[in-house]
Design an enzyme around this catalytic site. Structure first.
Site: not given
Ligand SMILES: *[C@@H]1O[C@H](CO)[C@@H](O)[C@H](O)[C@H]1NC(C)=O
Ligand SMILES: *[C@@H]1O[C@H](CO)[C@@H](O)[C@H](O)[C@H]1NC(C)=O
Ligand SMILES: *[C@@H]1O[C@H](CO)[C@@H](O)[C@H](O)[C@H]1NC(C)=O
Ligand SMILES: *[C@@H]1O[C@H](CO)[C@@H](O)[C@H](O)[C@H]1NC(C)=O
Ligand SMILES: *[C@@H]1O[C@H](CO)[C@@H](O)[C@H](O)[C@H]1NC(C)=O
Ligand SMILES: *[C@@H]1O[C@H](CO)[C@@H](O)[C@H](O)[C@H]1NC(C)=O
Ligand SMILES: *[C@@H]1O[C@H](CO)[C@@H](O)[C@H](O)[C@H]1NC(C)=O
Ligand SMILES: *[C@@H]1O[C@H](CO)[C@@H](O)[C@H](O)[C@H]1NC(C)=O
Ligand SMILES: *[C@@H]1O[C@H](CO)[C@@H](O)[C@H](O)[C@H]1NC(C)=O
Length: 812
Positions: A502, A508, A619
């Site tokens: 998540q 996912v 990220d």
């Protein structure tokens, strides 16, 4: 009158102190001592110089921009000029003549037809003589790259020109004061299976090993070519290799030096400290000295007993062997039977540098099975192997006579089959377990190879049947469009059981296509607010990214509000599941972690620099590093942040997207992002891999320092080794870990301009060069700096859950 003579004197002083720089030399223009010929881009310079303490003058080429005089080529290396009256001329038949007082010191003797010849120094350091207007390299009348001195430059060939008889070989200087040829040289030793070696006169000194399609046999880590690209060429006219740098600004050279312990060394110029730094050298360890363990012995630098006999062999002289005199080598315990073909066999060894190839025979178009049969037929054939290990292996090479200079490598992939009498094979079979343990590296490599073959086969099958599923292709790209129904079936209608992750952008799921291929499906949240066209444009860009350290996007699916991205499925999940898990972290030993670090760094470098787009990941964290079946790391979620942030222009954003604990200070506080904010996150990843701790994990027990702060404290107190995860204490290689800790601290420095680029990170990790001291890191305390909270309204900063990517997309 006085003024005039003053001007004349001034003019004289000026002209004598300023060297005259030429661009070309024609027949009518010559080069005398004090003048130089400069390359077009100003990188190199040709002129007269005196080396070291010597008074002699030589004609040579050096780097113009580098203050430390570094000569890369010398014309009259064995025949110096005694005074400053040397002069270089170009005569009408197209030959260079270097004279001193009418005595010829050095000249070229080209037989090629000259027509208005010019001499030019190219910016790569090649001095070329060519007919004016003809710049085809094949038509050069003469070039200095055909006559190497002690230095190999990028673009220069090392090897043999079989057509014209050139031996492209570097030969060391006699001493730092005397460029005349010394004893050591480096070049190609011809045989059926030729190999590059350092020679001492005519004797072998150190072998680099034969080219096996991926790397030179003795240097397996060469296949991680992160800073330079190697091209190896072999045909009936020439056999050579040359290298080029992948990073344009990189200045590098390979030099052979007999007065140095690093005989053959690659140096990199470090502009910051104005110094040549050592990147790698040979011999690298005791095992690189030719034949140190004698015939049928093998060398393993990491073992207490450096030399050991192959299975089924014993020291020829046990006494000498006991005294560490190994050169007499080993002899067979049981003789070969030879006359009965069926009673000899072969033992397979993997991960060795192959023995000396002087007495070999190469047959390129037969299988390994036929190779074995052929070897058995000849009693002096002692071993055989694939000559090229790519794609499961091809070509047959056979060794005759004693096997000399075997070395056990770290990470070698090549297998060799060594002839043994049947009796020894029986013993080996019953002791199979022992053999496997004693050659652990061999075993794992074999397994990896097997995995690879299976993987390949599976992929081929998958590739064939996949076509049936595709509804179509997105216009003008190769990005396949998947059918929603198919994906829905594959994921069991997006069932919770199949949920594997998540993130801020969606959930996912794991899925399995009808043909058995496993996929990972990311279902984007409806609220992303992005238009369909923009979404497609971005996804198409991402689909073009291809790198072995990036998760591959297989396709996408768009139907109504539904937007799905389909990725290859990574069997081993994300890296945080290994590193932060008490049991699984034991499985990931240091060598594996080191490879993972390299892989992540390479993937990130590709995003930053090597792909056609410059992509800032924004990220990067352990849970976005996935592991495939062979534990190769692949970065995931790349560019997704970008894909969703059309209003996020370069460098600044009002929506900070990222994960607390990995975000660089300037990004978290001011929303400034750049490649350097990714480098910061990479530094955190590095620290977490080494320590086995989350950056913020330390913060819970009333601690004031997070992992970065803790690492910084240990570093300053000179006890960085305490950072190391107890699970890898045994497997770790201290210098490697120390280097990684050092690099991680450089990556997390407070100011982005102090942090290295990913290109330098790779260079630093892969070499032995000295590193600068890190400055104070950013974000090292558990408390958030006050600016964060005060600016947070403005910049929409975000929840502080370590696991989740935090976004502020919902607010739209
Ligand atoms: C330079 O000096 C060396 C010895 O001092 C001598 O052998 C050589 O011939 C001289 N070269 C010339 C060009 O005079
Ligand atoms: C040019 O120099 C070469 C080498 O010294 C010599 O063989 C040739 O005769 C010279 N040509 C002329 C025209 O002087
Ligand atoms: C060459 O000529 C110069 C000046 O004519 C002279 O000073 C020098 O000694 C000569 N060099 C040799 C090696 O004869
Ligand atoms: C090269 O060989 C010579 C003669 O055997 C020896 O004296 C010398 O030390 C060797 N050089 C090196 C660098 O090993
Ligand atoms: C060879 O090594 C010695 C000792 O490290 C050094 O002084 C010398 O400059 C080196 N020579 C070259 C050509 O790099
Ligand atoms: C080798 O040395 C060990 C002790 O270091 C000794 O026990 C052994 O007998 C020696 N072997 C030979 C052949 O000298
Ligand atoms: C040939 O084979 C026989 C029996 O297998 C063996 O005794 C003999 O030594 C072999 N001869 C050679 C030359 O190896
Ligand atoms: C292998 O190549 C050689 C020469 O190139 C040729 O004569 C021979 O027929 C080839 N063998 C096979 C099995 O293709
Ligand atoms: C075995 O191979 C070697 C090297 O190629 C060759 O010289 C020798 O003649 C061969 N022997 C036989 C019996 O074919």
């Amino acid at each position: 009158m006085a003024i005039l003579s003053f001007i004349v004197i001034l003019a004289y002083i000026l002209s004598s102190s300023l060297a005259i720089e030429l661009d070309y030399i024609h027949v009518s223009k010559s080069l005398s001592d004090g003048m130089t010929l400069v390359s077009q881009g100003g990188t190199f310079e040709l002129g007269f110089f005196s080396p070291g303490k010597s008074q002699n003058r030589y004609l040579g080429i050096w780097y113009k921009k580098i203050p430390v005089q570094t000569v890369v080529w010398v014309a009259n290396r064995a025949n110096p000029i005694n005074g400053s009256s040397g002069i270089l001329t170009l005569n009408s038949t197209g030959n260079l003549v270097l004279k001193e007082n009418e005595t010829i010191i050095w000249n070229t003797a080209s037989q090629k037809q000259a027509k208005n010849p010019v001499l030019e120094l190219l910016d790569g350091g090649n001095l070329v003589l060519r007919n004016d207007g003809d710049s085809n390299p094949k038509a050069y009348l003469w070039q200095s790259f055909d006559y190497p001195c002690d230095t190999q430059l990028p673009g220069m060939k090392t090897g043999r020109d079989l057509q014209n008889g050139f031996d492209w070989r570097v030969t060391c200087w006699k001493s730092p004061d005397d460029p005349s040829p010394g004893d050591l040289s480096y070049g190609l030793v011809l045989s059926d299976y030729p190999e590059f070696s350092i020679m001492n006169g005519t004797k072998k000194f150190s072998r680099i090993g034969p080219w096996n399609g991926l790397y030179f046999g003795g240097v397996p880590n060469m296949k991680y070519e992160y800073i330079y690209e190697l091209s190896y060429v072999t045909n009936k006219d020439e056999i050579f290799y040359s290298f080029s740098t992948k990073i344009d600004s990189l200045i590098t050279r390979v030099v052979i030096n007999q007065t140095s312990e690093h005989v053959l060394t690659q140096y990199l110029w470090d502009d910051k400290v104005q110094h040549w730094k050592l990147f790698g050298s040979l011999p690298a360890d005791v095992c690189d000295y030719y034949g140190c363990c004698g015939a049928f012995g093998y060398c393993s630098a990491a073992d207490t007993h450096v030399c050991q006999c192959l299975k089924g062999f014993s020291p020829k002289s046990p006494k000498a062997w006991n005294l560490s005199i190994w050169t007499q080598g080993c002899v067979r315990n049981e003789p070969l039977s030879c006359n009965v073909t069926s009673s000899d066999g072969f033992l397979k060894y993997t991960g060795f540098k192959e023995p000396d190839t002087q007495h070999t025979r190469l047959i390129e178009n037969i299988t390994l099975e036929d190779c074995e049969v052929l070897c058995l037929k000849n009693c002096s054939c002692m071993a055989y192997a694939n000559s090229d290990i790519r794609e499961g292996g091809r070509g047959c090479v056979m060794w005759f006579g004693d096997l000399i200079d075997l070395k056990l490598l770290q990470g070698g992939e090549q297998s060799i089959y060594i002839r043994m009498p049947a009796s020894e094979l029986e013993i080996s079979r019953s002791h199979k377990k022992k053999v496997i343990i004693s050659a652990t590296i061999a075993a794992t490599c074999g397994m990896l190879l097997l995995c690879y073959v299976i993987y390949k086969v599976r992929r081929n099958i998958a590739e064939k049947s996949k076509a049936e599923y595709f509804e179509g292709y997105v216009n003008d790209t190769d990005l396949p469009m998947f059918d929603l129904l198919m994906i829905s079936n594959a994921t069991d209608n997006f069932s919770l059981n199949n949920k594997i992750g998540q993130g801020g952008f969606g959930t996912v799921y794991k899925g399995k296509l009808a043909d058995g291929q496993e996929i990972a499906v990311k279902r984007l949240s409806h609220s992303s607010g992005q238009g369909m066209t923009e979404f497609l444009t971005e996804v198409k860009l991402i689909a073009k990214l291809q790198h072995r350290n990036l998760v591959k996007l297989l396709g996408c699916c768009i139907r109504g509000q539904e937007k799905l991205l389909v990725y290859e499925y990574m069997v081993n999940g994300s890296l945080d599941n290994f590193i932060f898990d008490r049991m699984k972290s034991k499985l990931l030993e240091w060598p594996q972690r080191f490879l993972i670090i390299f892989g992540v760094a390479r993937g990130l470098l590709y995003l930053h620099q090597d792909s056609r787009l410059r992509i800032i990941h924004r990220d990067l964290k352990l849970s976005n590093v996935l592991l495939d079946d062979k534990l190769n790391p692949k970065i995931s979620d790349f560019g997704i942040a970008r894909a969703f942030g059309v209003d996020q222009t370069h460098g600044n954003t009002n929506r900070v997207i990222g994960t607390y604990g990995y975000m660089a200070p300037e990004y978290a506080i001011n929303g400034l992002f750049s490649v350097k904010s990714d480098v910061f996150s990479f530094g955190i990843i590095l620290m977490e891999i080494i320590s086995g701790n989350r950056n913020r994990a330390l913060c819970h027990a009333n601690e004031t320092l997070n992992l970065v702060g803790y690492a910084w404290m240990l570093w300053k107190e000179d006890r960085p080794l305490e950072l190391i995860d107890p699970n890898i204490k045994e497997s770790c290689v201290i210098p490697e870990v120390l280097r990684c800790i050092h690099v991680s601290l450089l990556c997390v420095q407070q100011h982005p301009e102090d942090r290295p680029t990913m290109a330098s990170v790779l260079v630093m990790l892969g070499s032995k060069m000295d590193l600068v001291e890190p400055k104070e890191p950013g974000f090292f305390s558990c408390k958030l700096p006050t600016e964060v909270s005060s600016h947070s309204d403005q910049h929409n900063i975000i929840t502080l859950n370590d696991e989740l990517t935090v976004t502020s997309l919902d607010g739209r």
